[in-house]
Design an enzyme around this catalytic site. Structure first.
Site, PDB file in Angstrom:
ATOM      1  N   GLY A 114       0.842  -1.195   0.000  1.00  0.00           N
ATOM      2  CA  GLY A 114       0.000   0.000   0.000  1.00  0.00           C
ATOM      3  C   GLY A 114       0.874   1.241   0.000  1.00  0.00           C
ATOM      4  CE  LYS A 115       5.370   4.958  -0.158  1.00  0.00           C
ATOM      5  NZ  LYS A 115       6.517   4.213   0.348  1.00  0.00           N
ATOM      6  N   GLY A 116       0.450   5.869   0.584  1.00  0.00           N
ATOM      7  CA  GLY A 116      -0.438   7.025   0.691  1.00  0.00           C
ATOM      8  C   GLY A 116       0.339   8.299   0.443  1.00  0.00           C
TER       9      GLY A 116
END
Ligand code: NAD
Length: 427
Positions: A114-116
């Site tokens: 994931g990444k934000g």
């Protein structure tokens, strides 16, 4: 990441998402994955864009845009950092989330990718504004978060304090304020952070260099090393190399570089950087420019700054035996081909800098099981993970005669494909 890195070019010349897709396609073709499996694991599972209104210190309300992408959760909850930077784009976040999927699989930890990110200029914001931004962004992405769902960590211009705010906001909104430390990693030790997390990325790079040296029969003692980017990751590798009697002959940061043929005194250089904010002006060393530093004759070249440091324009000048990617994406695909032709042994980022996410996993394990591991235990476990992961990638590289980058992608992609098939997610 330090604030000084914000002065870097806002737009990398190569789209990170294109590179991520290309690397995936290469691995999928080499593994002869079916089109069904490819299409299941190539695209992000969830993409969320959130509106983040923040009351600024002036009283005005400014609207920011934030993203959270879960690329793949076949092997476990999504794991990946949150980046605050003016050049954040959804495509970049999708690419970084995809890299996290393969990275977690390469080191065989039970996390997905994931990444934000939030498009903002943290350099121009006060600590109070950043806290309000973080809490509002957390509220926006709350439906995705949770210790068994999606676990953020620090990335470019977010840090342990940011993680403390996220954990607190999540705990207030989901558990009446009772602490849920496992929702983030890289948080302060006082609220459940792990010993050894700060040094983990650099230490993991060092273990890769040890393994590569064994394979290539290079003696660490008396070897020469060059580090581009004397920050968190870069200074830790430099220090470990120095303490194993390797000569670190040149390092730099965003303000300039320093060179000494007989090796720099790294502990003293770390103090100098702490005092002055830069390696520049270190007594007894000569100044060196970025391009000359990357072209120095050495055993180990360690890019530990930003993406796209080595391109088709300067790859031909690299004179190192081993290039260890402490940074994410420091070598462009065109440069990669040149390095391969020239016989440079590349330790790819999804293996080389995976020590950080590995100790994040240890932090999460301690949180979820209410355990406490001392520094010795964390470091020993990290060493075992990095050595076995390096050997697995090396075996693909030698058995199938593919580059180390393709080998690492094949290990990661094949593990995710098997988990996907084992769960019966296919049509
Ligand atoms: P950091 O901010 O602590 O260090 C980066 C250093 O690079 C700084 O000293 C900065 O001055 C320097 N720098 C910036 N532009 C430069 C340039 N053009 N030339 C030379 N030096 C330059 O950041 P970090 O946490 O050490 O991260 C470095 C890289 O490692 C990033 O690519 C990051 O994504 C990657 N990485 C870090 C971690 C981690 O846990 N810290 C984990 C995985 C990957």
């Amino acid at each position: 990441m330090n604030i000084d890195t914000l002065s870097a070019p806002a737009c990398p010349p190569v789209s990170a998402y294109d590179v991520a897709l290309q690397n995936f396609q290469n691995a999928a073709a080499a593994l002869e994955l079916s089109d069904d499996v490819k299409s299941l694991i190539m695209y992000p599972e969830r993409v969320l864009t959130v509106n983040v209104p923040v009351r600024m210190d002036s009283g005005e309300i400014t609207r920011f845009e934030g993203y959270r992408v879960q690329h793949n959760t076949a092997r476990g909850p999504a794991k990946g950092g949150i980046r605050y930077h003016p050049s954040v784009t959804l495509d970049e976040v999708k690419a970084l989330a995809m890299w996290m999927t393969w990275k977690c699989a390469v080191v065989n930890i039970p996390f997905g990718g994931g990444k934000g990110g939030v498009v903002c200029n943290p350099k121009a914001m006060s600590a109070n504004e950043l806290e309000r931004l973080t809490r509002r962004y957390t509220a926006g992405i709350l439906p995705l978060l949770g210790p068994g769902r999606d676990i953020p960590a620090p990335d470019v211009y977010t840090n342990s304090q940011t993680m403390g705010w996220i954990m607190d906001t999540y705990s207030m909104m989901k558990a009446d304020g009772y602490p849920i430390p496992g929702v983030v990693t890289g948080k302060p030790i006082s609220v459940g952070g792990s010993l050894g997390r700060d040094e983990a990325t650099g230490r993991g790079v060092f273990h890769c260099l040890q393994s590569a040296s064994g394979h290539l029969r290079i003696s660490l003692k008396g070897s020469k090393a060059v580090v581009q980017g004397f920050g968190n990751a870069g200074s830790v590798v430099a220090n470990l190399l120095d303490s194993h009697q390797s000569l670190v002959i040149a390092v730099n940061d965003s303000r300039g570089g320093v060179y000494r043929e007989d090796g720099l005194d790294i502990p003293k250089l770390m103090l100098h950087k702490e005092r002055t904010g830069s390696v520049v002006g270190f007594p007894g060393a000569q100044p060196i420019g970025d391009e000359d530093l990357l072209a120095l004759k050495c055993d180990y070249l360690i890019p530990a700054a930003l993406e796209n440091a080595i391109t088709r324009d300067n790859a031909g000048r690299v004179c190192a035996k081993v290039l260890a990617e402490a940074a994410n994406g420091p070598v462009t695909p065109e440069a990669d081909a040149i390095l391969e032709t020239n016989g440079v042994f590349v330790i790819p980022d999804i293996l080389c800098n995976a020590g950080g996410v590995t100790v994040s996993y240890f932090e999460w394990c301690q949180n979820e099981q209410h355990l406490y591991w001392d520094l010795y235990e964390v470091e020993k476990r990290l060493e075992r993970v990095m050595q076995s992961s390096f050997n697995e990638v090396l075996n693909y590289h030698t058995d199938r005669k593919v580059s180390m980058r393709l080998a690492a992608n094949m290990v990661g992609v094949s593990r995710v494909a098997s988990s996907t098939l084992a769960r019966g997610l296919y049509p």
